[in-house]
Design a protein around this motif. Structure first.
Motif, PDB file in Angstrom:
ATOM      1  N   ASP A   1      -1.767  -2.420  -9.255  1.00 23.81           N
ATOM      2  CA  ASP A   1      -2.426  -1.432  -9.269  1.00 23.81           C
ATOM      3  C   ASP A   1      -2.457  -0.190  -7.938  1.00 23.81           C
ATOM      4  O   ASP A   1      -1.996   0.625  -8.193  1.00 23.81           O
ATOM      5  N   LYS A   2      -2.726  -0.503  -7.671  1.00 23.39           N
ATOM      6  CA  LYS A   2      -3.510   0.337  -6.169  1.00 23.39           C
ATOM      7  C   LYS A   2      -1.570   0.312  -5.812  1.00 23.39           C
ATOM      8  O   LYS A   2      -1.990   2.111  -5.282  1.00 23.39           O
ATOM      9  N   ALA A   3      -0.712  -0.227  -5.760  1.00 28.00           N
ATOM     10  CA  ALA A   3       0.367   0.050  -5.047  1.00 28.00           C
ATOM     11  C   ALA A   3       0.735   1.392  -5.778  1.00 28.00           C
ATOM     12  O   ALA A   3       1.302   1.911  -5.560  1.00 28.00           O
ATOM     13  N   GLU A   4       0.607   1.357  -6.916  1.00 33.27           N
ATOM     14  CA  GLU A   4       1.281   2.005  -8.199  1.00 33.27           C
ATOM     15  C   GLU A   4       0.873   3.843  -7.923  1.00 33.27           C
ATOM     16  O   GLU A   4       1.434   3.883  -7.671  1.00 33.27           O
ATOM     17  N   LEU A   5      -0.479   3.539  -8.122  1.00 31.01           N
ATOM     18  CA  LEU A   5      -1.991   4.740  -6.820  1.00 31.01           C
ATOM     19  C   LEU A   5      -1.015   5.736  -5.775  1.00 31.01           C
ATOM     20  O   LEU A   5      -0.936   6.481  -6.006  1.00 31.01           O
TER      21      LEU A   5
ATOM     22  N   ASP B   1     -16.554 -27.630  -5.161  1.00 33.71           N
ATOM     23  CA  ASP B   1     -15.375 -26.813  -5.848  1.00 33.71           C
ATOM     24  C   ASP B   1     -15.135 -25.015  -5.700  1.00 33.71           C
ATOM     25  O   ASP B   1     -14.402 -24.526  -6.300  1.00 33.71           O
ATOM     26  N   ALA B   2     -15.577 -24.665  -4.175  1.00 34.69           N
ATOM     27  CA  ALA B   2     -15.618 -23.400  -3.670  1.00 34.69           C
ATOM     28  C   ALA B   2     -15.072 -23.511  -2.522  1.00 34.69           C
ATOM     29  O   ALA B   2     -15.564 -24.004  -2.017  1.00 34.69           O
ATOM     30  N   THR B   3     -14.912 -21.703  -2.350  1.00 33.41           N
ATOM     31  CA  THR B   3     -14.412 -21.492  -1.094  1.00 33.41           C
ATOM     32  C   THR B   3     -15.226 -20.161  -0.330  1.00 33.41           C
ATOM     33  O   THR B   3     -14.728 -19.604  -1.225  1.00 33.41           O
ATOM     34  N   ARG B   4     -15.761 -20.201   0.797  1.00 32.97           N
ATOM     35  CA  ARG B   4     -16.392 -18.394   1.424  1.00 32.97           C
ATOM     36  C   ARG B   4     -15.149 -18.602   2.240  1.00 32.97           C
ATOM     37  O   ARG B   4     -14.517 -18.964   2.964  1.00 32.97           O
ATOM     38  N   VAL B   5     -14.625 -17.281   1.826  1.00 31.73           N
ATOM     39  CA  VAL B   5     -14.203 -16.581   2.861  1.00 31.73           C
ATOM     40  C   VAL B   5     -14.154 -15.459   3.764  1.00 31.73           C
ATOM     41  O   VAL B   5     -14.850 -14.423   3.013  1.00 31.73           O
ATOM     42  N   THR B   6     -14.313 -15.774   5.076  1.00 32.13           N
ATOM     43  CA  THR B   6     -15.104 -14.651   5.862  1.00 32.13           C
ATOM     44  C   THR B   6     -13.230 -13.804   6.597  1.00 32.13           C
ATOM     45  O   THR B   6     -12.390 -14.425   7.049  1.00 32.13           O
ATOM     46  N   VAL B   7     -13.372 -12.524   6.594  1.00 33.30           N
ATOM     47  CA  VAL B   7     -12.411 -11.847   7.239  1.00 33.30           C
ATOM     48  C   VAL B   7     -12.980 -10.959   8.829  1.00 33.30           C
ATOM     49  O   VAL B   7     -13.437 -10.385   8.008  1.00 33.30           O
ATOM     50  N   THR B   8     -12.680 -10.974   8.922  1.00 32.56           N
ATOM     51  CA  THR B   8     -13.084 -10.176  10.242  1.00 32.56           C
ATOM     52  C   THR B   8     -11.433  -9.089  11.018  1.00 32.56           C
ATOM     53  O   THR B   8     -10.267 -10.260  11.434  1.00 32.56           O
ATOM     54  N   VAL B   9     -12.107  -7.968  11.381  1.00 33.39           N
ATOM     55  CA  VAL B   9     -10.311  -6.979  11.162  1.00 33.39           C
ATOM     56  C   VAL B   9     -11.145  -6.356  12.783  1.00 33.39           C
ATOM     57  O   VAL B   9     -12.185  -5.583  13.225  1.00 33.39           O
TER      58      VAL B   9
ATOM     59  N   GLN C   1      -9.359   3.370   9.010  1.00 34.20           N
ATOM     60  CA  GLN C   1      -8.627   2.760   9.123  1.00 34.20           C
ATOM     61  C   GLN C   1      -9.571   1.055   8.642  1.00 34.20           C
ATOM     62  O   GLN C   1      -9.542   0.520   7.545  1.00 34.20           O
ATOM     63  N   ALA C   2     -11.115   1.340   8.937  1.00 34.13           N
ATOM     64  CA  ALA C   2     -11.971   0.611   8.487  1.00 34.13           C
ATOM     65  C   ALA C   2     -12.315   0.461   6.734  1.00 34.13           C
ATOM     66  O   ALA C   2     -12.723  -0.379   6.205  1.00 34.13           O
ATOM     67  N   THR C   3     -11.863   1.813   6.391  1.00 33.49           N
ATOM     68  CA  THR C   3     -12.222   1.987   5.076  1.00 33.49           C
ATOM     69  C   THR C   3     -10.681   1.582   4.293  1.00 33.49           C
ATOM     70  O   THR C   3     -11.242   0.326   3.071  1.00 33.49           O
ATOM     71  N   GLY C   4     -10.485   1.422   4.519  1.00 29.76           N
ATOM     72  CA  GLY C   4      -8.470   0.921   3.905  1.00 29.76           C
ATOM     73  C   GLY C   4      -8.056  -0.728   4.440  1.00 29.76           C
ATOM     74  O   GLY C   4      -7.683  -0.917   2.896  1.00 29.76           O
TER      75      GLY C   4
ATOM     76  N   ILE D   1     -10.686  -2.397   4.486  1.00 25.63           N
ATOM     77  CA  ILE D   1     -11.739  -3.355   3.689  1.00 25.63           C
ATOM     78  C   ILE D   1     -11.545  -3.281   2.197  1.00 25.63           C
ATOM     79  O   ILE D   1     -11.590  -4.158   1.671  1.00 25.63           O
ATOM     80  N   GLU D   2     -10.991  -1.901   1.668  1.00 25.05           N
ATOM     81  CA  GLU D   2     -10.189  -1.773  -0.099  1.00 25.05           C
ATOM     82  C   GLU D   2      -9.190  -2.406  -0.250  1.00 25.05           C
ATOM     83  O   GLU D   2      -9.158  -3.382  -1.040  1.00 25.05           O
ATOM     84  N   GLY D   3      -8.683  -2.628   1.439  1.00 23.24           N
ATOM     85  CA  GLY D   3      -7.548  -3.842   0.875  1.00 23.24           C
ATOM     86  C   GLY D   3      -7.538  -4.683   0.529  1.00 23.24           C
ATOM     87  O   GLY D   3      -7.909  -5.843   0.045  1.00 23.24           O
ATOM     88  N   PHE D   4      -8.254  -5.743   1.412  1.00 21.20           N
ATOM     89  CA  PHE D   4      -9.015  -6.824   1.955  1.00 21.20           C
ATOM     90  C   PHE D   4      -9.732  -7.267   0.246  1.00 21.20           C
ATOM     91  O   PHE D   4      -9.611  -8.626  -0.365  1.00 21.20           O
ATOM     92  N   THR D   5     -10.343  -6.445   0.110  1.00 16.23           N
ATOM     93  CA  THR D   5     -10.938  -6.862  -1.227  1.00 16.23           C
ATOM     94  C   THR D   5     -10.404  -6.828  -2.731  1.00 16.23           C
ATOM     95  O   THR D   5     -10.846  -7.390  -3.304  1.00 16.23           O
ATOM     96  N   LEU D   6      -9.190  -5.528  -2.546  1.00 19.77           N
ATOM     97  CA  LEU D   6      -8.823  -5.545  -3.625  1.00 19.77           C
ATOM     98  C   LEU D   6      -7.545  -7.189  -3.845  1.00 19.77           C
ATOM     99  O   LEU D   6      -7.395  -7.794  -4.494  1.00 19.77           O
ATOM    100  N   VAL D   7      -7.182  -7.678  -2.607  1.00 21.08           N
ATOM    101  CA  VAL D   7      -6.226  -8.202  -2.435  1.00 21.08           C
ATOM    102  C   VAL D   7      -7.195  -9.834  -2.714  1.00 21.08           C
ATOM    103  O   VAL D   7      -6.302 -11.370  -3.360  1.00 21.08           O
ATOM    104  N   LEU D   8      -8.219 -10.325  -2.782  1.00 20.58           N
ATOM    105  CA  LEU D   8      -9.022 -11.501  -2.474  1.00 20.58           C
ATOM    106  C   LEU D   8      -9.197 -11.425  -4.007  1.00 20.58           C
ATOM    107  O   LEU D   8      -9.852 -12.416  -4.642  1.00 20.58           O
ATOM    108  N   CYS D   9      -9.611 -11.004  -3.984  1.00 17.30           N
ATOM    109  CA  CYS D   9     -10.312 -10.547  -6.156  1.00 17.30           C
ATOM    110  C   CYS D   9      -9.313 -11.268  -6.601  1.00 17.30           C
ATOM    111  O   CYS D   9      -9.628 -11.633  -8.074  1.00 17.30           O
TER     112      CYS D   9
END
Length: 103
Positions: free
Chosen positions: A89-93, A40-48, A59-62, A64-72
């Protein structure tokens, strides 16, 4: 969710339900893999790739943060039926920060 934010992407590879690859503006390449993990689970890998070497850390920090927020937020939505509003909330910030710079 950020006023005025938009991006055109070019899908380079799509193999449902296991793989999605696309090019983002400014030469960035995104490759996403989806692998069944347990019953009942899926492992997601993202390579940029394709970062500008002069802006690599920013760019790398932004990214990582962006994909982390979206996936969470997506995980919360899929498990509970409700968004945690992390992306909103991040978009508002970001919007507030942009407005403060203009002032």
């Amino acid at each position: 969710m950020v006023p005025g934010a938009e991006a055109d992407v070019v899908v380079r590879r799509f193999e449902a339900p296991h793989h999605l690859a696309f090019d983002w503006p400014q030469g960035m390449h995104v490759d996403m893999g989806f692998e069944t993990f347990d019953a009942d689970a899926t492992r997601v890998t993202v390579t940029v790739g394709g970062f500008d070497p002069r802006q690599l850390l920013e760019q790398a920090t932004g990214t990582i943060e962006g994909f982390t927020l979206v996936l969470c937020d997506l995980k919360t939505l899929l498990e509970s039926g409700n968004s945690a509003h992390l992306v909103r909330d991040k978009a508002e910030l970001i919007s507030r920060s942009m407005a403060a710079r203009k002032a």
